[in-house]
Design a protein around this motif. Sequence first.
Motif: not given
Length: 419
Positions: A221-225, A228-235, A269-277
Motif C-alpha cells: 500500500x505504501x509503495x503504491x501511494x 501514484x505521487x510520482x506519476x502525478x509529479x511526472x504529469x 525503482x518503485x515498480x521493481x520493489x512492487x515486483x519483489x514484494x
Amino acid sequence: MLNDWLKTVCLMLSGVKLAGVFSVARGMPELIGRWPEDNEDALAPLLPQVDLAANSDNPVISYVNVNGDSVCVISKQFIGPDGQRLVFLASFTGGDVNPRYQLSLIDWSLVWYQLLARKVPLNGELSAHSASVPAEPRRSPLLQRFYEWLKSYPAYLLAGLVFVIVALYLPVDQSIKSPVVVEGSVQRSITIPVDGFIKSIDVLAGDIVKQGQLVAALDDADIRLQLDQLLNDVAVAEKQHRQALAQLNYSEAQQFSLQGDIAKIDIRLLQQKLDRLALRAPITGQIISGDMGRAIGSVVKQGQVLFEMAPVGQYRLVFEVDEGDIRYVRQGDKGEILLTGLGNQAYPVMLDAVSAVFTAQAGQRFYRVEGHIEGEISADLRPGMKGVADIVVGRTRLGSLLFDPLIQWFRFKSWQWLP
C-alpha cells in the motif's frame, strides 16, 4: 583317633553294619578309616556310592543289593580339619531304618569329629595320609566344580583355546557408526527483500510448488501511494515543460524536463520493489521449512528467511563422523543407513566427499561427510529425516576389531598419566 571316633559313631547309629571314611582328594576314593577294622573288603561294593557323594554337595541315600540283601547306604561329603575332601559312608540292614534320623546323627558326628581333630593331633592312617598328601586349599563350591571340570576335560579346554586364537585372526569387515541427516541436493531460500508486513501466504511447509509460482506477498500500500505521487509529479512536470516551450522559455523547459526524468526513474525503482514484494519460487521443488500460515500481518525484516525449498527426489546425505573414526573414512566407501521415519528399511549409500569441516558437541568433534543413496529412492523419503549409518571402511582381523579401541584408549591415557 579316626577309628575310635568312627567306632563311637557306629555304636550310636542303630542298625549300622559297615562304615568308612574315604579321601577323595586325588579323585579316586581311598579308604582311611573303617568299622569294623577287620572287614576291609566288605566296603568294596559300596564304592559307587562314594563317587556319588563326592560329586554332590548334598547327602546321598541309596538302597543297594549286596549278596542278596537290601542295604540302605547313607554317604555324605565333608571337609576335614586340614582342608581335605572326605566322604563318610555307612550301610544299614533292615527295612525299618529311618534315614532322616540317621542323617541328623551323622551331621552332628561330623561336626564333633572336626572339633576333636582341632584339639587332638591326628594319628594312624589319617595322619600318615595327611603327611604324604599336601592339603588342598579350600574353594567355594562353584570354583571347586569349575576346577574339577577343567581337570576332567583338558582336551576340550585345549580345543576351545585353539578355536579362540584362530577366531581372533579371522578377517572381518570393519565398519563405523555415525548419525546421518537427509538434506536436499540443492536448497534455496526465499528471503524478505525489504522491511514490511506480510500480506498473504499462498503455500505451507511440505507443499510442492513450481518455479515462478507465487508463495507469499508483502503489503504494497505504501509503495503504491508513492507510485501514484510520482506519476502525478511526472504529469505536472510534462505540463510545465510544454508551457515553458510555448513561452519560448527554454531554460525552464529544460528544468521541468529534468524533473520529469527523475520522477520516471523513481517510478521504475518503485515498480521493481512492487515486483519483489511478490515472493515467487526460485525452483521447482518442495517447501521443507517455514510454517508461516499464521504470520499474515506480522512485521518482517529485510533478509529474513521466509521459506526453504529443495528439489523433489534429489537428496544428499550428511554424516557426522566422530574424530576417532574419520581417519578410516575414504571417498567411495559404501554402507547402509537406517532412518527413523522409514521403519526397518535400510538403504545402500556411497560417500561422495570427506570434509574438513567439523562441529563440536558435548566435548566431541564430528566431521561432515557427504554421500548419496544408491538405487531407487522411496517416495516417503523427506529432507530432515535422521537415522544411523553403518559405513564399511575396510577389512581387518576380528582381534583388532575387538581390542584396538581398548589399546588406543590405554595408550592415550598413558600419555596423560605418565610423566
